[in-house]
Design an enzyme around this catalytic site. Structure first.
Site, PDB file in Angstrom:
ATOM      1  N   CYS A   1      -6.185  -5.083  -7.819  1.00 18.76           N
ATOM      2  CA  CYS A   1      -5.986  -4.650  -6.436  1.00 18.76           C
ATOM      3  C   CYS A   1      -5.575  -5.818  -5.533  1.00 18.76           C
ATOM      4  O   CYS A   1      -5.043  -5.597  -4.448  1.00 18.76           O
ATOM      5  CB  CYS A   1      -7.237  -3.948  -5.911  1.00 18.76           C
ATOM      6  SG  CYS A   1      -8.736  -4.918  -6.050  1.00 18.76           S
ATOM      7  N   HIS A   2      -5.775  -7.074  -6.006  1.00 22.38           N
ATOM      8  CA  HIS A   2      -5.325  -8.209  -5.185  1.00 22.38           C
ATOM      9  C   HIS A   2      -3.803  -8.273  -5.123  1.00 22.38           C
ATOM     10  O   HIS A   2      -3.252  -8.982  -4.290  1.00 22.38           O
ATOM     11  CB  HIS A   2      -5.888  -9.529  -5.740  1.00 22.38           C
ATOM     12  CG  HIS A   2      -5.465  -9.859  -7.133  1.00 22.38           C
ATOM     13  ND1 HIS A   2      -6.020  -9.260  -8.250  1.00 22.38           N
ATOM     14  CD2 HIS A   2      -4.516 -10.700  -7.597  1.00 22.38           C
ATOM     15  CE1 HIS A   2      -5.430  -9.751  -9.335  1.00 22.38           C
ATOM     16  NE2 HIS A   2      -4.515 -10.621  -8.972  1.00 22.38           N
TER      17      HIS A   2
ATOM     18  N   GLU B   1      -1.135 -16.978  -9.551  1.00 20.55           N
ATOM     19  CA  GLU B   1      -0.213 -16.238 -10.419  1.00 20.55           C
ATOM     20  C   GLU B   1       1.243 -16.570 -10.105  1.00 20.55           C
ATOM     21  O   GLU B   1       2.159 -15.949 -10.651  1.00 20.55           O
ATOM     22  CB  GLU B   1      -0.429 -14.721 -10.234  1.00 20.55           C
ATOM     23  CG  GLU B   1      -1.817 -14.267 -10.659  1.00 20.55           C
ATOM     24  CD  GLU B   1      -2.001 -12.759 -10.548  1.00 20.55           C
ATOM     25  OE1 GLU B   1      -1.034 -12.042 -10.215  1.00 20.55           O
ATOM     26  OE2 GLU B   1      -3.121 -12.304 -10.811  1.00 20.55           O
TER      27      GLU B   1
ATOM     28  N   TYR C   1       0.840  -1.206   0.000  1.00 20.37           N
ATOM     29  CA  TYR C   1       0.000   0.000   0.000  1.00 20.37           C
ATOM     30  C   TYR C   1       0.874   1.255   0.000  1.00 20.37           C
ATOM     31  O   TYR C   1       0.584   2.218  -0.699  1.00 20.37           O
ATOM     32  CB  TYR C   1      -0.917  -0.002   1.237  1.00 20.37           C
ATOM     33  CG  TYR C   1      -1.977  -1.070   1.189  1.00 20.37           C
ATOM     34  CD1 TYR C   1      -3.117  -0.896   0.408  1.00 20.37           C
ATOM     35  CD2 TYR C   1      -1.851  -2.252   1.909  1.00 20.37           C
ATOM     36  CE1 TYR C   1      -4.102  -1.883   0.352  1.00 20.37           C
ATOM     37  CE2 TYR C   1      -2.828  -3.239   1.866  1.00 20.37           C
ATOM     38  CZ  TYR C   1      -3.944  -3.049   1.085  1.00 20.37           C
ATOM     39  OH  TYR C   1      -4.906  -4.027   1.021  1.00 20.37           O
TER      40      TYR C   1
ATOM     41  N   ASN D   1     -12.571  -0.513  -5.373  1.00 18.15           N
ATOM     42  CA  ASN D   1     -12.142  -0.623  -6.776  1.00 18.15           C
ATOM     43  C   ASN D   1     -13.309  -1.114  -7.644  1.00 18.15           C
ATOM     44  O   ASN D   1     -13.807  -2.219  -7.444  1.00 18.15           O
ATOM     45  CB  ASN D   1     -10.969  -1.620  -6.840  1.00 18.15           C
ATOM     46  CG  ASN D   1     -10.524  -1.923  -8.265  1.00 18.15           C
ATOM     47  OD1 ASN D   1     -10.918  -1.244  -9.209  1.00 18.15           O
ATOM     48  ND2 ASN D   1      -9.687  -2.949  -8.402  1.00 18.15           N
TER      49      ASN D   1
END
Ligand SMILES: [Zn+2]
Length: 263
Positions: free
Chosen positions: A173-174, A200, A142, A165
């Site tokens: 945003c993850h 990912e 952040y 979002n």
């Protein structure tokens, strides 16, 4: 044909023409009404995603709202409340092309998806655009997002922007995690966030408590998911809990992932 018959024929023909004209007018009027009704209308489609099936609302500029919903009506109501516009199913070719693009991107391929961020404040937009650029398989804090968005003290406000979002996954945003390397909250649930990141290839448990990696061979430190950090040989890896700690140990920030402002 006598004179009477000819006149009647003429009248019937005229009536027939009038009826045809009436039908044409009706069709034209319907077309006009339809156009008037859809002028304030954006398009809707559904799409498979790592979060399951999601609804996607798009304007002419791009994706405006993405989320799960109990029904298309419920999603359309949320859309109307948020943007003051109606949604109808997108069956036109340009919407279908965008839908294919979104599906490809959500399946993990590197495809640019336009997002319509009108209706957000300048700060929200700066934050969302920074987050949009975080590559798949990488995470940032952040505090990093706040600094990159030009408001270094606003990391708490960044968290608020992430929570609302409008286009999750399209704006990932993850991939924004807490400053200590733990994953933190997510609008769809903390566990969903971990699942998305692991999907990912992000080594979620390794990052907790030590989100930075350095190597004495170059004297550079990175976010641990930066491609440069991933190339560091295991025996050369030095882990740090903060950018400050890496700097104090004498390391310089990587120019690619910018874990700190270069001194
Ligand atoms: Zn780096």
């Amino acid at each position: 044909m006598n004179g009477e018959g000819s006149r009647r024929f003429g009248e019937e023909r005229a009536l027939g023409l009038l009826r045809d004209a009436g039908k044409h007018l009706g069709a034209m009027r319907e077309g006009l009404v339809e156009r008037a009704l859809t002028r304030g209308t954006d398009r809707l489609f559904t799409c498979d995603s790592p979060l399951g099936e999601v609804y996607v609302g798009v304007s002419e500029r791009g994706v405006r709202l993405l989320g799960r919903a109990a029904s298309p009506e419920e999603f359309a109501r949320r859309y109307r409340e948020r943007f003051g516009r109606l949604l109808s199913w997108g069956t036109d070719e340009s919407t279908r092309a965008l839908a294919r693009r979104v599906a490809t991107a959500l399946a993990g391929e590197k495809v640019e998806v336009p997002a319509d961020l009108s209706g957000t404040t300048p700060f929200q937009r700066r934050v969302l655009e920074v987050v949009k650029g975080i590559p798949r398989g990488e995470v940032r804090s952040y505090a990093w997002v706040a600094r990159e968005a030009g408001s270094p003290k606003a990391s708490r406000a960044v968290g608020t922007v992430m929570a609302s979002n409008p286009v999750p996954l399209v704006i990932p945003c993850h991939r924004v995690i807490k400053n200590d390397g733990t994953t933190g909250n997510y609008a769809f649930g903390a566990e969903e966030k971990v699942g998305l990141l692991e999907g990912e290839g992000v080594p979620v448990s390794e990052l907790a408590g030590s989100p930075y990696l350095a190597t004495p061979t170059t004297g550079i430190f990175c976010h641990a998911t930066c491609p440069n950090a991933r190339r560091i040989k295991p025996e050369n890896r030095r882990r740090f809990r903060s950018a400050q700690a890496a700097i104090e140990a004498g390391y310089r920030p990587c120019r690619v992932c910018r874990p700190a402002v270069a001194g």
